[in-house]
Design an enzyme around this catalytic site. Structure first.
Site, short mmCIF file in Angstrom:
data_model
loop_
_atom_site.label_atom_id
_atom_site.label_comp_id
_atom_site.label_asym_id
_atom_site.label_seq_id
_atom_site.Cartn_x
_atom_site.Cartn_y
_atom_site.Cartn_z
N ASP A 11 1.83 27.79 -10.72
CA ASP A 11 2.64 29.01 -10.78
C ASP A 11 1.85 30.09 -11.51
O ASP A 11 1.39 29.88 -12.64
CB ASP A 11 3.95 28.72 -11.52
CG ASP A 11 4.99 29.81 -11.32
OD1 ASP A 11 4.66 30.82 -10.67
OD2 ASP A 11 6.11 29.65 -11.83
N ASP A 105 3.95 33.53 -5.45
CA ASP A 105 3.18 33.17 -6.64
C ASP A 105 3.32 31.71 -7.04
O ASP A 105 2.99 31.33 -8.17
CB ASP A 105 3.61 34.06 -7.81
CG ASP A 105 5.08 33.91 -8.16
OD1 ASP A 105 5.82 33.29 -7.37
OD2 ASP A 105 5.50 34.42 -9.22
N GLU A 106 3.78 30.86 -6.12
CA GLU A 106 4.09 29.48 -6.47
C GLU A 106 3.61 28.53 -5.37
O GLU A 106 3.83 28.78 -4.19
CB GLU A 106 5.60 29.35 -6.66
CG GLU A 106 6.06 28.10 -7.33
CD GLU A 106 7.55 28.14 -7.63
OE1 GLU A 106 8.06 27.14 -8.18
OE2 GLU A 106 8.21 29.14 -7.31
#
Length: 405
Positions: A11, A105-106
């Site tokens: 993350d 973003d993960e």
């Protein structure tokens, strides 16, 4: 499902804020909020400095400003965030055989079996180091036998760190943590648990699964399994999206029919252009409207595969006319294209001609060169800020499309 899996959850820390700080170092160390700038906007991302004031993502921007008046508020830039996200995605794609991009973003990475060659922790650490070195973005990860434990571990590793939970230690790691750390435990479920005296994961671990089922139904079983470190869900290979959509929430509820029609036309025109840019066709159009009393209505219609404005916009307006109640104030409108497939515009032998095809090509070339709003229909002139984004390249949602300070 094998029980000796190695799953990494990565993350990017405060991703939008980190991107902005790479562009403007003056933001480093200061409370930064990114999201909708109006009173009706929400916080999409905030820096750790802002979190000290009690601010968190999804909080109304108005409340966040009250908690931290000195915070720097940015509208954001989806194009910039997409470029950074794509750079991270490429590094992961080059390094591992199977990964899932669950958001901009993960990431989840399945390293099962890689320990025989490299060592899973070493490989994950090398990927993280490469991301930090090549992009400048801080990133954290958790490594364990399943997705749930790895995701929770990532949260404990932040900011900008890493944690490995060895197989067999899942329950020990989870037990002292708050039940709110469990994915899928939202505010409502958390409050219900607190009312029952359930605040730590350890309490759930000691409860019979049947009791959780009686209180919370099927979700109770899922929560009980996650609390005990049990999660057999696989890492799903990242694939292209099958729908695109955009929404507009008005600063003030409105009954201005001319304004509504203009924005709807511009939204549909912009999405149709994105279809053509991504070499896609849609076969299903959905229109959404929400009134001031928060009642929300949607209606959809199947159409022959198309990416042409003159086929799509009339259908969108038809759905709008069916749903719009003129006596009610409108809070939100949205347009969605689904059932997407690969393919260019299909010429209708009875309606289209070569002039129409050449017109679309000329318009799209101008938009590609000068921006999405370089050429617009007169009916869509009232829309001041339709998003500039390419959903087929993994762009961020249109919420953060236009950068304002």
């Amino acid at each position: 499902m094998r029980n000796d899996r190695s799953i990494v959850h990565m993350d990017l820390d405060t991703f939008f804020v980190s991107c902005e700080r790479l562009l403007d170092t003056r933001l480093v160390g200061k409370p930064v909020l990114i999201g909708g700038t109006s009173d009706r906007g929400v916080v999409a991302s905030c820096s750790y400095e802002a979190r000290k004031f009690g601010i968190h993502s999804a909080m109304p921007m108005r409340m966040a400003k009250q908690l931290c008046p000195e915070a720097i508020v940015l509208r954001g830039n989806s194009g910039i965030y997409t470029k950074f996200s794509n750079a991270v995605t490429e590094i992961i794609k080059e390094s591992v055989p199977l990964y899932e991009k669950s958001s901009i973003d993960e990431f989840y990475i399945d390293l099962t079996g890689m320990d025989k060659f490299f060592g899973c922790l070493q490989l994950a650490s090398e990927i993280r180091s490469r991301i930090i070195k090549e992009t400048g973005l801080p990133i954290s990860f958790g490594l364990s036998a399943n997705k749930t434990v790895s995701k929770i571990a990532t949260g404990e590793a932040k900011p900008n760190n890493q944690i490995q939970i060895l197989q067999g230690n899942e329950k020990t790691f989870l037990s002292p943590l708050s039940v709110k750390k469990i994915p899928m435990v939202g505010d409502v479920t958390y409050k219900a648990m607190c009312d029952l005296g359930i605040k730590q994961i350890e309490t759930i671990q000691k409860m019979p699964m049947e009791m959780m089922f009686k209180v919370f139904g099927k979700n109770g079983i899922t929560i009980w399994k996650k609390a005990n470190g049990i999660d057999n869900s696989p890492v799903i290979q990242y694939r292209e999206r099958k729908s695109i959509s955009t929404e507009r929430t008005f600063d003030k509820d409105t009954t201005d029919v001319a304004k509504l029609k203009s924005i709807i036309s511009a939204m549909a025109e912009n999405l149709a252009y994105q279809l053509r840019r991504g070499n896609k066709l849609t076969a299903c159009i959905t229109f959404k409207i929400r009134y001031s009393d928060f009642q929300t209505y949607t209606q959809q219609k199947r159409i022959p595969y198309s990416a042409a404005d003159h086929h799509i916009i009339p259908v969108v307006m038809e759905l709008y006319n069916k749903l719009y109640q003129r006596r009610l104030l409108v809070r939100l409108i949205g347009v969605k294209f689904s059932h997407l497939v690969e393919g260019g515009h299909q010429i209708d032998l009875f309606e289209d001609d070569d002039k129409a095809i050449r017109l679309y090509q000329a318009l799209d070339n101008m938009r590609e060169r000068y921006g999405d709003r370089a050429v617009v229909r007169a009916s869509g002139m009232e829309a001041k800020s339709i998003s500039r984004w390419n959903p087929f390249n993994g762009d961020a949602p249109p919420l953060l499309a236009n950068r304002r300070r």
